[in-house]
Design a protein around this motif. Structure first.
Motif, PDB file in Angstrom:
ATOM      1  N   ASN A  31     -48.935  14.352 -42.399  1.00 12.04           N
ATOM      2  CA  ASN A  31     -48.495  13.672 -43.610  1.00 12.04           C
ATOM      3  C   ASN A  31     -48.987  12.227 -43.690  1.00 12.04           C
ATOM      4  OD1 ASN A  31     -46.997  13.913 -46.078  1.00 12.04           O
ATOM      5  ND2 ASN A  31     -45.462  12.547 -45.186  1.00 12.04           N
ATOM      6  N   ASP A  32     -49.020  11.512 -42.557  1.00 12.50           N
ATOM      7  CA  ASP A  32     -49.429  10.104 -42.587  1.00 12.50           C
ATOM      8  C   ASP A  32     -50.906   9.960 -42.952  1.00 12.50           C
ATOM      9  OD1 ASP A  32     -50.099  11.317 -40.144  1.00 12.50           O
ATOM     10  OD2 ASP A  32     -50.127   9.403 -39.083  1.00 12.50           O
ATOM     11  N   GLU A  58     -52.260   0.128 -54.253  1.00  8.78           N
ATOM     12  CA  GLU A  58     -51.590  -0.917 -53.466  1.00  8.78           C
ATOM     13  C   GLU A  58     -52.613  -1.800 -52.758  1.00  8.78           C
ATOM     14  OE1 GLU A  58     -48.838   0.885 -50.786  1.00  8.78           O
ATOM     15  OE2 GLU A  58     -47.407   1.448 -52.362  1.00  8.78           O
ATOM     16  N   THR A  59     -53.685  -1.182 -52.258  1.00 10.69           N
ATOM     17  CA  THR A  59     -54.720  -1.925 -51.539  1.00 10.69           C
ATOM     18  C   THR A  59     -55.576  -2.754 -52.482  1.00 10.69           C
ATOM     19  OG1 THR A  59     -54.825  -0.207 -49.831  1.00 10.69           O
ATOM     20  CG2 THR A  59     -56.711  -1.692 -49.999  1.00 10.69           C
ATOM     21  N   ASN A  92     -57.304  10.514 -53.670  1.00 11.12           N
ATOM     22  CA  ASN A  92     -56.691  11.760 -54.111  1.00 11.12           C
ATOM     23  C   ASN A  92     -55.735  11.433 -55.256  1.00 11.12           C
ATOM     24  OD1 ASN A  92     -55.162  14.082 -54.493  1.00 11.12           O
ATOM     25  ND2 ASN A  92     -54.011  13.816 -52.603  1.00 11.12           N
ATOM     26  N   TYR A  93     -56.106  11.796 -56.465  1.00 12.65           N
ATOM     27  CA  TYR A  93     -55.303  11.505 -57.655  1.00 12.65           C
ATOM     28  C   TYR A  93     -54.369  12.660 -58.013  1.00 12.65           C
ATOM     29  CZ  TYR A  93     -58.792  14.520 -59.810  1.00 12.65           C
ATOM     30  OH  TYR A  93     -59.614  15.590 -60.106  1.00 12.65           O
ATOM     31  N   LEU A  94     -54.417  13.753 -57.235  1.00  9.19           N
ATOM     32  CA  LEU A  94     -53.613  14.931 -57.524  1.00  9.19           C
ATOM     33  C   LEU A  94     -52.348  14.968 -56.669  1.00  9.19           C
ATOM     34  CD1 LEU A  94     -56.503  17.558 -57.461  1.00  9.19           C
ATOM     35  CD2 LEU A  94     -55.387  16.650 -59.507  1.00  9.19           C
ATOM     36  N   SER A  95     -51.343  15.630 -57.160  1.00  9.71           N
ATOM     37  CA  SER A  95     -50.172  15.915 -56.342  1.00  9.71           C
ATOM     38  C   SER A  95     -50.534  17.046 -55.392  1.00  9.71           C
ATOM     39  CB  SER A  95     -48.985  16.326 -57.217  1.00  9.71           C
ATOM     40  OG  SER A  95     -48.644  15.289 -58.106  1.00  9.71           O
ATOM     41  N   THR A 111     -54.201   8.764 -50.745  1.00 10.99           N
ATOM     42  CA  THR A 111     -53.648   9.005 -52.076  1.00 10.99           C
ATOM     43  C   THR A 111     -53.949   7.825 -53.000  1.00 10.99           C
ATOM     44  OG1 THR A 111     -51.532   8.009 -51.449  1.00 10.99           O
ATOM     45  CG2 THR A 111     -51.762  10.408 -51.167  1.00 10.99           C
ATOM     46  N   LEU A 112     -53.869   8.071 -54.291  1.00 10.92           N
ATOM     47  CA  LEU A 112     -54.054   7.013 -55.284  1.00 10.92           C
ATOM     48  C   LEU A 112     -52.964   5.962 -55.156  1.00 10.92           C
ATOM     49  CD1 LEU A 112     -55.456   5.780 -57.715  1.00 10.92           C
ATOM     50  CD2 LEU A 112     -54.203   7.392 -59.180  1.00 10.92           C
TER      51      LEU A 112
END
Length: 330
Positions: A306-307, A319-320, A146-149, A313-314
């Motif tokens: 939320n988790d 990070e991965t 998910n690259y969007l806010s 998310t991007l």
């Protein structure tokens, strides 16, 4: 830390990876082969003749030269990510590898569609979203992102029940024909766009004249921008996602729907295995479409915990893929 992303950014997704890395203090560069343009009209004519008479695409060669020239300017990189290596020749990837100690690739498509096994030995790490390829070849599994806010549904104004945009694909059109017929019966307000070159449009036009339910389907030759697509998603309560032959992984549509709090209808059976699956938000279609009814459109969207939302998310993706920690970003 210096990281480069190399890709042919068809849908303007890959640029977000570099932007996210920059937010984290990484010196990130996106080398987009899609930005290469002919230097003059003569070069364009020469390439056209080369493709016809020599079966050689000069532009394909020039794009790869562009990548190597770019790397020679910015120098050695701590990590380099190549998205979909079918866009590059083996020798070019080998040269790219000389600019880093850690070369990564992410396969947007399955190996059945783009068989690149002969190139994968060059990479230190291979990521894939296809479970079958992961199991057979030992790749590292990761989904699209998910690259969007997050944009709550309550802040959007909807004008249609369902939106779908697709490139021409025989399997998808066959499935879509049945879906459109069912949507018409249910009096669902929809907008469907099919993108294809002229030869595809001619075939589709013949098809549409024989299928009155397709009268509201829009045919266009050139793709529209992702920003325009997102506007249509925002105007809709539900998005449709149909897979191509051999696909198991989740498309970007799933994660765009997640960010915009949209429901999604799909024929991808793997979606029910994910932790974000909620039958109130996601309708996995029966083969005969028996479960496609107005109830799904009428019930409210069930907001994700939320988790679980953050997991796709991007921010989490970079990070991965790049094994980032706070102490190694700067």
């Amino acid at each position: 830390m210096k990281i480069s992303i190399i890709s042919f950014d068809y849908w303007n997704y890959d640029c977000h990876i570099a932007k996210k890395l920059q937010e984290k203090g990484v010196e990130a560069t996106h080398i987009n082969m899609g930005t290469y343009r002919y230097k003059n009209f003569g070069e364009k004519i020469y390439n056209a003749a080369s493709k016809i008479f020599l079966n050689r695409n000069i532009k394909h060669v020039k794009r790869q030269e562009y990548v190597l020239e770019y790397l020679s300017k910015i120098g050695f990189q701590d990590q380099i990510l190549v998205l979909n290596p079918h866009t590059l020749d083996y020798t070019t990837i080998a040269k790219i590898k000389s600019y880093t100690n850690h070369l990564i690739t992410y396969l947007y498509d399955n190996l059945g569609r783009y068989p690149v096994e002969n190139k994968l030995e060059l990479f230190d790490q291979v990521y894939s979203f296809e479970d079958k390829d992961v199991l057979e070849h030992g790749f590292d599994k990761i989904t699209n992102y998910n690259y969007l806010s997050n944009k709550p549904k309550s802040s959007q104004k909807n004008h249609q029940d369902l939106f779908y945009i697709t490139s021409y694909d025989k399997k998808r059109i066959k499935t879509l024909r049945k879906i459109v017929s069912k949507l018409a019966q249910l009096h669902i307000k929809y907008k469907i766009v099919i993108v294809g070159k002229q030869v595809w449009k001619e075939k589709l036009n013949r098809f549409l004249t024989q299928n009155s339910n397709f009268k509201d389907v829009c045919l266009i030759k050139k793709p529209i921008s992702i920003d325009e697509v997102l506007i249509e998603y925002e105007k809709s309560d539900v998005t449709l996602d149909l897979i191509r032959d051999g696909q198991e992984g989740l498309s970007f549509r799933v994660f765009e729907a997640m960010a915009l709090e949209k429901k999604i209808i799909t024929d991808n059976p793997s979606i029910v295995e994910y932790d974000f699956y909620d039958p109130q938000n996601i309708l996995y279609l029966d083969k005969n479409l028996a479960n496609l009814d107005t109830t799904f459109f009428e019930s409210p969207y069930n907001k994700l915990p939320n988790d679980i939302f953050k997991k796709y998310t991007l921010d989490k993706w970079v990070e991965t893929v790049f094994n980032l920690r706070k102490d190694n970003c700067k």
